[in-house]
Design an enzyme around this catalytic site. Structure first.
Site, PDB file in Angstrom:
ATOM      1  CB  SER A 179      58.758  17.978  71.011  1.00 24.95           C
ATOM      2  OG  SER A 179      57.458  17.589  71.276  1.00 24.95           O
TER       3      SER A 179
ATOM      4  CG  HIS B  88      55.194  21.157  68.574  1.00 26.07           C
ATOM      5  ND1 HIS B  88      56.020  21.653  69.563  1.00 26.07           N
ATOM      6  CD2 HIS B  88      55.384  19.813  68.582  1.00 26.07           C
ATOM      7  CE1 HIS B  88      56.669  20.642  70.142  1.00 26.07           C
ATOM      8  NE2 HIS B  88      56.299  19.522  69.561  1.00 26.07           N
ATOM      9  CG  ASP B  89      55.310  20.269  62.263  1.00 26.22           C
ATOM     10  OD1 ASP B  89      55.614  19.444  63.141  1.00 26.22           O
ATOM     11  OD2 ASP B  89      54.693  19.978  61.230  1.00 26.22           O
TER      12      ASP B  89
ATOM     13  CG  ASP C  91      54.812  24.823  70.012  1.00 22.77           C
ATOM     14  OD1 ASP C  91      53.732  24.218  70.169  1.00 22.77           O
ATOM     15  OD2 ASP C  91      55.921  24.307  70.230  1.00 22.77           O
TER      16      ASP C  91
ATOM     17  NE  ARG D 130      51.744  11.987  61.705  1.00 22.31           N
ATOM     18  CZ  ARG D 130      52.786  12.592  62.228  1.00 22.31           C
ATOM     19  NH1 ARG D 130      52.934  12.633  63.551  1.00 22.31           N
ATOM     20  NH2 ARG D 130      53.686  13.157  61.471  1.00 22.31           N
TER      21      ARG D 130
END
Lengths: 194, 400
Positions: free
Chosen positions: B149, B374-375, B341, B219
């Site tokens: 990232s 993305h994680d 992602d 968040r």
């Protein structure tokens, strides 16, 4: 198709030191051979996870891509040789990829199973699709979605204005130059764009 | 149980000129190292962190439960990045809130807390600071610079700012710059923070308050973008609020563990018919994630780091021509992206691959068909882990 003699027959068409793009490079054995034995450089293109991993393990540069999405990533004439070894028959857009091969490479080498090999003809005459060592699949589970012959490719090459530098058959590791359409299980074409 | 990690801090008395024209008069960098540097200092691996991570990349802190580093599954003895072979360095970036000099520290000129006066830092500034740390550690050339990232952006930038100091760059789930949509997400998060009445223009420390509401929302939106629709649906579906809070991030069910697409079994309890109470489990999960984050993360840091993301664009000085921008890079590259992602999509990684191909650089690229969005770059997909392990193994062989 990865037998050593076959690999050597293909490698002979790749000049030493060439920049090579290998479309559907499998486990990277051919590229690794070309790097080691002929001082070539270049990349493999693969879609299969296990093959991509095998390439990384061999130290072959590999790009994970679906060839059916084309070769937009590569510029015109950016490679000395583009290889399509046992790849063409798996592609939905086989003709587009042939043109792309000619665009990206100064020369191209295509090898694919020749369905006009006499045992195949015999099988069809008997009313059944061929199942051989070269074509080990049943008609309902074969990944070979493009069924073509040596002669068919000559016609396609002409249609796409490819100049054939050399063409021959391969059978049992030997080059077949007399009547390859009937006598060889594999068709090999070395060409450049006109 | 992982190995014990020990955080260190190094002070840098010489000013660091920043891309903005400002400079940091002096600063500290928090870092950790794992494994040992070999005799010719050729086995160093620098790990660059992403938005909310730190120098605590691997291992655990002595006597602290659940203190595994953020990439502990990737890095350690016998792991894909094997600390028996490599000397691995994790460094906390300037402006962060985990030990390196940041907005909660004292401005040396005024003696006051920096707050909003902390200078805007960029990926390039971070790389310059990291380079100074390597100088002090006696490392002239990295075997590998590695990041996911935003960390991947730093790895890429390393190959452009210090090409002669990098042999390999491993860039995971990253991009050559942010798209408008991506900047938009960052802006929503920043506005949530800046418009929190407790933000006080970034000088909330003086008021003894923390803009927690803004941080929570920042968040929440970030978290949504790190997951995929499928994974969220699989875990939460339309389930109604649970009596107990769901587990934290990172404990999503493994692929195929839950019911197929469509999510958990339908929850037939009656709705609350309330607009403000938690009704669905996904709401409860996001609120929990937001609460947890607002307890430990600094609001100014969030602004600074998202801005560094927005600004990163190495092609900008080259007429937006990434090929031209990457001509400086001489490192060998491995790029990895994940098909689900959408925040740092495979398409963006392919742009980097293409620019490297154009420049005839060594590059390999794996596109992992993992479901986790993305994680995924922090999780354990075996295809991903195997590629990383093989690539690092081949580099380790070069060392021998």
């Amino acid at each position: 198709m990865t037998e050593k003699t076959t690999m050597q027959a293909i490698a002979r068409m790749v000049p030493p030191g060439s920049r090579v793009l290998d479309l559907g490079c499998g486990d990277g054995a051919l590229l690794s051979y070309l790097q080691r034995e002929r001082g070539c450089s270049g990349y493999g293109i693969e879609i299969d996870d296990a093959n991509v991993l095998a390439c990384v393990q061999r130290g072959v540069d590999v790009i994970q891509l679906n060839l059916d999405e084309g070769l937009a990533m590569f510029g015109d004439d950016s490679f000395d040789v583009v290889l399509q070894i046992d790849t063409l028959q798996h592609l939905r857009n086989a003709e587009v990829m042939l043109r792309e091969t000619a665009r990206v490479g100064r020369t191209g080498v295509v090898a694919f199973p020749n369905f006009a090999h006499w045992p195949n003809r015999l099988s069809v005459l008997r009313g059944r699709m061929p199942v051989t060592r070269r074509l080990p699949y049943q008609w309902y589970d074969t990944p070979n979605i493009r069924v073509g012959t040596y002669k068919d490719f000559e016609v396609l090459a002409l249609k796409n204005q490819l100049r054939v530098i050399d063409a021959f058959g391969l059978q049992d590791g030997r080059t077949v130059r007399w009547c390859p359409n009937a006598r060889a299980g594999t068709a090999v074409f070395h060409f450049e764009h006109a | 149980m992982s190995f014990i990690a020990t955080p260190q801090t190094m002070h840098f008395p010489q000013p660091l000129p920043l891309q903005s024209g400002a400079s940091l008069r002096d600063y500290n960098l928090a870092f950790e190292t794992y494994g040992s540097l070999n005799a010719d200092a050729s086995n160093a691996v620098l790990v660059c962190h992403a938005l909310n991570a730190s120098h605590h990349v691997a291992g655990v802190y002595a006597g602290q439960d659940k203190s595994e580093g953020w990439w502990d599954n990737m890095i350690g003895p016998g792991k894909p990045v094997d600390t028996d072979k490599f000397f691995v360095i994790g460094v906390n970036n300037l402006g962060s809130c985990f030990g390196s000099t940041g907005p909660m520290h004292l401005h040396p000129d005024t003696g006051e807390v920096y707050g909003a006066d902390f200078p805007v830092v960029t990926v390039e500034d971070w790389v310059n600071a990291q380079a100074r740390l390597l100088d002090r550690l006696g490392i002239t050339q990295l075997a590998v610079v590695l990041g996911g990232s935003l960390g991947g952006m730093q790895a890429l930038s390393w190959t452009l700012q210090y090409p002669e100091r990098v042999r390999h760059a491993v860039v995971v789930a990253s991009a050559p710059n942010l798209t408008a949509e991506n900047i938009a997400f960052n802006e929503v998060a920043r506005r949530a923070i800046v418009t929190d009445p407790d933000f006080h223009g970034g000088h909330f420390y003086r008021h003894g308050v923390i803009p927690k509401r803004g941080l929570r929302i920042a968040r929440m939106i970030g978290h949504i973008t790190y997951l995929s629709d499928d994974v969220m649906n699989e875990k939460f579906g339309r389930s109604l609020r649970a009596p107990t809070l769901p587990a934290s991030r990172g404990s999503l069910p493994p692929e195929g563990a839950g019911p197929a697409r469509g999510g958990p079994a339908p929850d037939l309890r009656d709705y609350l018919y309330s607009t403000q109470d938690i009704e669905f489990q996904i709401e409860s999960y996001l609120r929990y994630q937001g609460d947890k984050f607002s307890e430990y993360f600094d609001a100014n840091t969030y602004l600074l780091i998202t801005r560094a993301l927005d600004y990163f664009d190495p092609a900008r000085g080259h007429g937006s021509d990434l090929t031209q921008a990457l001509a400086r890079a001489t490192a060998k590259f491995l790029l990895v992206s994940f098909t689900t992602d959408w925040r740092f999509s495979p398409r963006r990684s392919r742009e980097i691959v293409k620019a490297l191909l154009d420049n005839r650089r060594h590059v390999s690229y794996a596109e992992i068909d993992a479901p986790h969005g993305h994680d995924a770059f922090l999780l354990d997909d075996p295809r991903y882990m195997n590629i990383m392990r093989s690539y690092f193994d081949s580099i380790a062989k070069e060392l021998a």
